[in-house]
Design a protein around this motif. Structure first.
Motif, PDB file in Angstrom:
ATOM      1  N   LEU A 159     113.947  56.925  -9.164  1.00 32.86           N
ATOM      2  CA  LEU A 159     114.272  56.950  -7.742  1.00 32.86           C
ATOM      3  C   LEU A 159     113.276  56.093  -6.968  1.00 32.86           C
ATOM      4  O   LEU A 159     112.061  56.289  -7.092  1.00 32.86           O
ATOM      5  N   PRO A 160     113.759  55.146  -6.160  1.00 34.97           N
ATOM      6  CA  PRO A 160     112.848  54.350  -5.324  1.00 34.97           C
ATOM      7  C   PRO A 160     112.431  55.144  -4.089  1.00 34.97           C
ATOM      8  O   PRO A 160     113.231  55.362  -3.185  1.00 34.97           O
ATOM      9  N   LEU A 161     111.185  55.587  -4.054  1.00 35.10           N
ATOM     10  CA  LEU A 161     110.670  56.350  -2.923  1.00 35.10           C
ATOM     11  C   LEU A 161     109.636  55.528  -2.159  1.00 35.10           C
ATOM     12  O   LEU A 161     109.286  54.421  -2.560  1.00 35.10           O
ATOM     13  N   GLU A 162     109.141  56.094  -1.055  1.00 34.56           N
ATOM     14  CA  GLU A 162     108.253  55.346  -0.171  1.00 34.56           C
ATOM     15  C   GLU A 162     107.012  54.823  -0.884  1.00 34.56           C
ATOM     16  O   GLU A 162     106.548  53.712  -0.607  1.00 34.56           O
ATOM     17  N   ASN A 163     106.461  55.612  -1.795  1.00 35.01           N
ATOM     18  CA  ASN A 163     105.220  55.227  -2.475  1.00 35.01           C
ATOM     19  C   ASN A 163     105.456  54.588  -3.837  1.00 35.01           C
ATOM     20  O   ASN A 163     104.530  54.470  -4.637  1.00 35.01           O
ATOM     21  N   GLY A 164     106.695  54.182  -4.110  1.00 41.54           N
ATOM     22  CA  GLY A 164     107.009  53.552  -5.382  1.00 41.54           C
ATOM     23  C   GLY A 164     108.020  54.365  -6.174  1.00 41.54           C
ATOM     24  O   GLY A 164     108.316  55.515  -5.843  1.00 41.54           O
TER      25      GLY A 164
END
Length: 219
Positions: A159-164
């Motif tokens: 999953l692409p999240l804010e911190n990577g």
């Protein structure tokens, strides 16, 4: 109802005037500062259109909070100019849960690897595929086999999240299977996650909530 929500700096939230209920009434903003009884947000936008609020105006806020979506009402109590203009909003004493995490499902085409659960001592043989939708309670994928209800599959996706990107490795049980339209060799397989951890559910919910906000981001 519950105690005050845990609001974090840089957290994305949706905001609308309290007396409006349509989806197009919501604007996107983020938290810039938090005090004891108030918090500050940047000017909310819907595309290129800012939301202009008056002092004393009542608004409602929608945000992610510990793996679920909540809403609460707040009042505009002022504004500040810390490099950028900010609205100062009152912190609520309570909030309302809008949906439990397992019911929040969105269309999501992400790369997925799946495999049948191997015999003891053997490695799983993962097959590359993609998802069709996702919730914190399950995922629907495209598979090359018509799996029966109750079968177990291993699924791995990032999953692409804010911190990577964050990789998840989960076990799912098949709840239904149906052929992909126009194909006799591909199937839509709906899986319910088994023994998923709270932290893993929170990561999925963060991804879902961010995707829900995307159409409201300024361009």
């Amino acid at each position: 109802m519950a105690a005050r929500p845990r609001i974090k700096i840089k957290q994305k939230v949706r905001i609308a005037r309290a007396d409006l209920n349509k989806e197009e009434d919501w604007y996107l903003t983020d938290v810039q500062d938090i005090g004891e009884d108030e918090f500050c947000v940047s000017i909310p936008f819907q595309g290129v259109m800012p939301l202009v609020l008056k002092n004393g105006e009542l608004v409602k806020i929608s945000m992610a909070n510990e793996g679920e979506r909540i809403e609460f009402k707040s009042r505009v109590i002022g504004w500040r100019a810390d490099n950028i203009p900010l609205y100062v909003l009152s912190l609520p004493d309570e909030y309302t849960r809008v949906q439990q995490r397992e019911f929040v499902r969105i269309p999501a085409m992400i790369d997925v690897c799946y495999a049948e659960v191997p015999e003891s001592g053997k490695e799983p043989a993962f097959i590359n595929s993609h998802s069709l939708d996702l919730s914190a309670g399950g995922i629907r994928i495209v598979a090359k086999k018509n799996y029966p209800k109750g079968a177990h599959l291993l699924v791995r996706f990032s999953l692409p999240l804010e911190n990577g990107p964050v990789e998840l490795n989960l076990l799912g049980t098949v709840v239904r299977t149906q052929p992909v339209e126009g194909s006799s060799i591909r199937f839509q397989v709906a899986l319910k996650f088994v023994d998923i951890k709270r932290k893993q559910q929170d990561l999925i919910f963060r991804y879902i909530f961010n995707k829900m906000l995307e159409p409201r981001r300024p361009r």
